[in-house]
Design a protein around this motif. Sequence first.
Motif, short mmCIF file in Angstrom:
data_model
loop_
_atom_site.label_atom_id
_atom_site.label_comp_id
_atom_site.label_asym_id
_atom_site.label_seq_id
_atom_site.Cartn_x
_atom_site.Cartn_y
_atom_site.Cartn_z
N MET A 194 51.52 57.34 0.19
CA MET A 194 51.87 56.67 -1.07
C MET A 194 52.78 55.49 -0.74
O MET A 194 53.78 55.64 -0.05
CB MET A 194 52.57 57.65 -2.02
N GLN A 195 52.43 54.28 -1.22
CA GLN A 195 53.21 53.08 -0.99
C GLN A 195 53.54 52.45 -2.33
O GLN A 195 52.80 52.58 -3.30
CB GLN A 195 52.43 52.09 -0.13
N SER A 196 54.67 51.73 -2.39
CA SER A 196 55.03 51.05 -3.63
C SER A 196 55.57 49.67 -3.32
O SER A 196 56.10 49.41 -2.23
CB SER A 196 56.06 51.86 -4.41
N ARG A 197 55.44 48.78 -4.29
CA ARG A 197 55.95 47.43 -4.16
C ARG A 197 56.19 46.90 -5.57
O ARG A 197 55.63 47.40 -6.55
CB ARG A 197 54.95 46.53 -3.43
N THR A 198 57.03 45.90 -5.68
CA THR A 198 57.30 45.26 -6.97
C THR A 198 56.78 43.83 -6.93
O THR A 198 57.05 43.09 -5.98
CB THR A 198 58.81 45.25 -7.27
N GLU A 199 56.01 43.47 -7.94
CA GLU A 199 55.45 42.12 -8.00
C GLU A 199 55.20 41.74 -9.44
O GLU A 199 55.23 42.60 -10.35
CB GLU A 199 54.15 42.03 -7.19
N ASN A 200 54.94 40.47 -9.70
CA ASN A 200 54.65 40.07 -11.08
C ASN A 200 53.20 40.41 -11.43
O ASN A 200 52.39 40.72 -10.55
CB ASN A 200 54.98 38.60 -11.33
N LEU A 201 52.91 40.33 -12.71
CA LEU A 201 51.59 40.73 -13.18
C LEU A 201 50.49 39.85 -12.60
O LEU A 201 49.41 40.33 -12.28
CB LEU A 201 51.57 40.68 -14.71
N ASN A 202 50.77 38.58 -12.45
CA ASN A 202 49.77 37.66 -11.91
C ASN A 202 49.37 38.06 -10.49
O ASN A 202 48.18 38.07 -10.14
CB ASN A 202 50.32 36.24 -11.91
N ALA A 203 50.36 38.42 -9.66
CA ALA A 203 50.06 38.82 -8.27
C ALA A 203 49.22 40.08 -8.25
O ALA A 203 48.29 40.23 -7.42
CB ALA A 203 51.37 39.03 -7.51
N LEU A 204 49.54 41.02 -9.15
CA LEU A 204 48.75 42.25 -9.20
C LEU A 204 47.30 41.95 -9.59
O LEU A 204 46.37 42.46 -8.95
CB LEU A 204 49.37 43.22 -10.21
N LEU A 205 47.10 41.14 -10.60
CA LEU A 205 45.74 40.84 -11.04
C LEU A 205 44.93 40.15 -9.95
O LEU A 205 43.75 40.45 -9.74
CB LEU A 205 45.79 39.96 -12.30
N ARG A 206 45.55 39.24 -9.24
CA ARG A 206 44.82 38.49 -8.23
C ARG A 206 44.53 39.30 -6.97
O ARG A 206 43.72 38.92 -6.14
CB ARG A 206 45.61 37.23 -7.85
N ARG A 207 45.16 40.49 -6.88
CA ARG A 207 44.97 41.33 -5.69
C ARG A 207 43.57 41.95 -5.64
O ARG A 207 43.05 42.23 -4.56
CB ARG A 207 46.03 42.42 -5.67
N GLY A 208 42.96 42.21 -6.82
CA GLY A 208 41.65 42.85 -6.78
C GLY A 208 41.05 43.07 -8.15
O GLY A 208 41.42 42.41 -9.14
#
Length: 583
Positions: free
Chosen positions: A1-15
């Motif tokens: 299990m891994q975790s990270r903090t990022e903005n919503l835009n970065a999450l959407l562009r990830r996949g």
Amino acid sequence: MQSRTENLNALLRRGLFDIPSYQRSYSWEESQLQDLLNDLRYLPDSTQHFFGNIVVDQKDKQFRTDRGRRLDLFDVVDGQQRLTTAIVLLDVAKQVDEVVREVVEEENLLHPVGERPRLLPQDQDKEYFRDSLLGRSKLDPETPSQRRLEEARDFYLRELEDLGSGLSVKQLAETLRYKLTVNVVELEGESEAAAIFESLNDRGKDLSTLDKTKSFLMYMDDRSSEHGALRSKINGRFGKIFRELFVFSSGHDRVEDFDEGSFQQYHWGLYDGYDSDEYFKELATLKKRLRGLYRDGEHEPIQTRIDDYTRSLREASSAFSALFKPSEQAERVAEELSRLLTLGRVANVLPVLMASHLEWGSDDPEGMASIVDACETLVFRVYAVDRRRSDTGRGRLVSLAHDIHTGTCSAPSDAVARVHEITESYAPGERFERDLRDPGFYDSTASRDIRYLLFHYSQNLDTELKESASDLSTILSPEFQVEHVLAKNLSEEKIPSSLRGQFEEHVHRLGNLTIASRYWNSSYGDLPFEEKKTSGSQREKSYSSSTIRAQRVLADVPEFTLETIDRREDDIVDFVLDEWCLG
């Protein structure tokens, strides 16, 4: 299990993101939608806003964009309400503001791979979300979650088109993308994902029991079989269940008294019978039984139980839906069902009606109608007139539903006899008549129930007025009241001589009651009987010109005395005892 903090835009562009089968469907309503909009609207320029946890499970699949970029696919284990709403809001912003549209399309934020959107809901809502909400098709919503998706889009369209000064749609969209931060948790393996999902709730909206049940069954199927042998069946059946439960939005008004949890509880009664410790804890009981089998290594029985339960639940959802669409039933059933639903207090008889519809609804409409009629008699006598507690007879009625469902009660006539037996035990004929003749009948019986009784009585009166059955809902609306023929506040000199000295003992009797509009009652209700009969002076209405049958016939009564009250009460009681008889 891994975790990270990022903005919503970065999450959407990830996949790309899928809502897995064990997830609940979309459930946000206006209060949650407004909260998100306020977060964006009032966020200070230099501040980030924490948008919560997004738990994802990476799958062994990738997509390639038209520019050659590879995108991973993730299942959204928790946070799908927030993520789905953000996608909807971003799409609305694109529709409202040309600059936002150009940016979103240039960066492929919503449709990175052809017609495949960035996020897809679970199966029952996938087509609607992709083709209608984010696409150009005009599909009508078919499930409660599809309706909520449509309402979310419409809410944001209204709000963004009238955003006011101080904040542009472009600024709001940028705040959504870059100033909302999420804690992204990546899991490994679907079993871990399902197990963690079972213990999580999304922001501001609890899971329904039905959602939790689907999740748990998918989880147990995965643990007790190879490759989730029943996954397709479970997903398909729950998709059909949610479609049937769209009746909460499209059915008879009385359906508003219930929810998904109510439906599931009633199904448990006809499926498993009545145990007071289990009836209100159907999911906990199901979990206990399946986990017990798992601990004992009984994997095949787990599969059998899951298959049987989901099939039964699917069938029950069809019956539940049908009961709140009386106009789609056979004429005789529709008539009786409409009458019962209008009366209300149907919670305890719903399991009986669901089981009866499954067994006889299609093949024996006359038999089904007789069961509905027996249930209406029970509700009227036990709950309306005798004013029994709301849980009176519940266990016996649920047990009857179980017997119907399992074939122990094998004919509609047997079911009717059982319902009458239950009615007789709580509201036998002598008690029923005593309640009707209670000198304080007006004070001890709900106004709505008195109007229900008097409406049906008036249908049998000898008058040229012929009210239709549809008029009943009008009579039961707040626009109508129970009227005292001899007014409660009648001055002493206007009280008939036969009642002087004992007026208070008779004024609230059934024989002195009728129906009036709220306007009529407030204007003329306190007048003496003789002045109510005809249109004297400058009054606009009277008994002689009333459009209500129960009032019109009073114009032919010479005088209203104690004898008149006695005689009228006898007539009404005789009608009621015949109308709501047992056999």
